[in-house]
Design an enzyme around this catalytic site. Sequence first.
Site, PDB file in Angstrom:
ATOM      1  CD  GLN A 101     -45.960  63.402  30.579  1.00  0.00           C
ATOM      2  OE1 GLN A 101     -45.864  63.226  31.797  1.00  0.00           O
ATOM      3  NE2 GLN A 101     -47.100  63.223  29.916  1.00  0.00           N
ATOM      4  CG  ASP A 104     -41.766  57.123  21.599  1.00  0.00           C
ATOM      5  OD1 ASP A 104     -42.730  56.691  22.268  1.00  0.00           O
ATOM      6  OD2 ASP A 104     -41.853  58.144  20.881  1.00  0.00           O
ATOM      7  CG  HIS A 119     -40.079  62.637  31.419  1.00  0.00           C
ATOM      8  ND1 HIS A 119     -41.305  62.053  31.578  1.00  0.00           N
ATOM      9  CD2 HIS A 119     -40.053  63.697  32.282  1.00  0.00           C
ATOM     10  CE1 HIS A 119     -41.987  62.708  32.520  1.00  0.00           C
ATOM     11  NE2 HIS A 119     -41.259  63.715  32.946  1.00  0.00           N
ATOM     12  N   GLY A 195     -52.940  61.074  25.710  1.00  0.00           N
ATOM     13  CA  GLY A 195     -52.350  59.816  26.186  1.00  0.00           C
ATOM     14  C   GLY A 195     -51.477  59.941  27.400  1.00  0.00           C
ATOM     15  CB  THR A 196     -50.281  62.131  29.669  1.00  0.00           C
ATOM     16  OG1 THR A 196     -49.524  62.128  30.903  1.00  0.00           O
ATOM     17  CG2 THR A 196     -51.121  63.393  29.599  1.00  0.00           C
ATOM     18  CB  SER A 197     -51.820  58.768  33.907  1.00  0.00           C
ATOM     19  OG  SER A 197     -50.422  58.970  34.161  1.00  0.00           O
ATOM     20  CG  ASN A 221     -56.476  59.027  28.618  1.00  0.00           C
ATOM     21  OD1 ASN A 221     -56.827  57.853  28.689  1.00  0.00           O
ATOM     22  ND2 ASN A 221     -55.388  59.482  29.238  1.00  0.00           N
TER      23      ASN A 221
HETATM   24  N1  APR Z   1     -54.759  56.531  23.188  1.00  0.00           N
HETATM   25  C1  APR Z   1     -54.721  57.541  24.111  1.00  0.00           C
HETATM   26  N2  APR Z   1     -54.422  57.341  25.420  1.00  0.00           N
HETATM   27  C2  APR Z   1     -54.163  56.073  25.810  1.00  0.00           C
HETATM   28  C3  APR Z   1     -54.188  54.972  24.917  1.00  0.00           C
HETATM   29  C4  APR Z   1     -54.503  55.244  23.561  1.00  0.00           C
HETATM   30  N3  APR Z   1     -54.557  54.254  22.650  1.00  0.00           N
HETATM   31  N4  APR Z   1     -53.884  53.834  25.628  1.00  0.00           N
HETATM   32  C5  APR Z   1     -53.681  54.222  26.916  1.00  0.00           C
HETATM   33  N5  APR Z   1     -53.855  55.560  27.018  1.00  0.00           N
HETATM   34  C6  APR Z   1     -53.744  56.402  28.213  1.00  0.00           C
HETATM   35  C7  APR Z   1     -54.049  55.702  29.521  1.00  0.00           C
HETATM   36  O1  APR Z   1     -55.439  55.762  29.806  1.00  0.00           O
HETATM   37  C8  APR Z   1     -53.237  56.564  30.498  1.00  0.00           C
HETATM   38  O2  APR Z   1     -54.013  57.669  30.960  1.00  0.00           O
HETATM   39  O3  APR Z   1     -52.394  56.782  28.298  1.00  0.00           O
HETATM   40  C9  APR Z   1     -52.081  57.097  29.650  1.00  0.00           C
HETATM   41  C10 APR Z   1     -50.741  56.474  30.000  1.00  0.00           C
HETATM   42  O4  APR Z   1     -50.424  56.879  31.301  1.00  0.00           O
HETATM   43  P1  APR Z   1     -48.999  56.457  31.918  1.00  0.00           P
HETATM   44  O5  APR Z   1     -48.755  55.022  31.665  1.00  0.00           O
HETATM   45  O6  APR Z   1     -48.993  56.989  33.320  1.00  0.00           O
HETATM   46  O7  APR Z   1     -47.943  57.264  31.031  1.00  0.00           O
HETATM   47  P2  APR Z   1     -47.555  58.795  31.143  1.00  0.00           P
HETATM   48  O8  APR Z   1     -48.731  59.648  31.519  1.00  0.00           O
HETATM   49  O9  APR Z   1     -46.854  59.148  29.881  1.00  0.00           O
HETATM   50  O10 APR Z   1     -46.485  58.767  32.358  1.00  0.00           O
HETATM   51  C11 APR Z   1     -45.747  59.952  32.600  1.00  0.00           C
HETATM   52  O11 APR Z   1     -44.303  58.698  34.095  1.00  0.00           O
HETATM   53  O12 APR Z   1     -43.173  56.710  34.473  1.00  0.00           O
HETATM   54  C12 APR Z   1     -43.017  58.047  34.107  1.00  0.00           C
HETATM   55  O13 APR Z   1     -41.286  58.906  32.774  1.00  0.00           O
HETATM   56  C13 APR Z   1     -42.452  58.138  32.718  1.00  0.00           C
HETATM   57  O14 APR Z   1     -42.941  59.776  31.006  1.00  0.00           O
HETATM   58  C14 APR Z   1     -43.534  58.858  31.917  1.00  0.00           C
HETATM   59  C15 APR Z   1     -44.331  59.591  32.990  1.00  0.00           C
END
Ligand code: APR
Length: 258
Positions: A101, A104, A119, A195-197, A221
Amino acid sequence: MTSTIEAVAALVGDAKRIVVFTGAGISAESGIPTFRDPLTGIWARHDPEKLETASAFREDAALVWGWYLWRRVQVAQAAPNAAHQAIAQLARTREVTVVTQNIDDLHERAGSADVIHLHGSLAQPKCFACHRTPAALFFEEPIASEGLRIEPPRCPRCNGKLRPGVVWFGEDLPAVAWKRSVLAARDCDVLLSIGTSGVVFPAAEIPIMALHAGAYVVHINPAQVAQPSSRELCLIGRATEHVPALVSLMMLTDMLPS
Ligand code: APR
């Protein structure tokens, strides 16, 4: 008693086809902020509706373009971390499809080939008017600091404004990227979700599709983003803690006679 990481290493070790599905968390330890982490996430300082939509670009193209230039500088100054590198290493011995997603290029710089960007990518601006991607970036990019308004360059074909080649809120995902990701999710034996929410759809459907198709899904995560079940496991912790450990454990078992 087998630990969770040993169980995951055994699953991945036996897998023929693996999907690695990543979010902003895998790049967090490279210094690139995530979106929703309460204190460190980008959205703690910015309202995505004001920067990550086509209407925001229509309203103030220079603000949006300047912000993305700043993010490009952040990515250029970042380096792939041990988790990105371990994923590239895994692909040397198994069929691995990386679906990210993230916008980078840290997976590519770590050595992963053919990364699917659901994305889009910061590296590929496109024309806001004719949607074409200029063959080469022909303009000197000013080094942006956050908040600078910078007029976007013009498309060499139609003179329209260039925009970031990323998917904004309310826009469709790139059709080919989506189709390839769905096929990979439905065909894999194990999907590592790192590493995704898991709150942004339709991308967040990919692990669900893999699970429904009979694959094992492993969440890596620091937060508990899923309830473990018979085919869904959680490695609670940072990507650079668990992914390299997982790959090393697998390499170890690979070397041991089965
Ligand atoms: N290692 C693993 N996971 C981590 C770490 C780490 N060091 N640090 C943080 N996280 C986790 C957090 O706990 C969270 O669950 O990474 C996740 C980041 O979640 P978001 O900030 O929601 O990012 P993401 O899931 O990639 O968002 C999806 O939303 O805003 C849009 O287009 C954007 O691609 C993005 C999409």
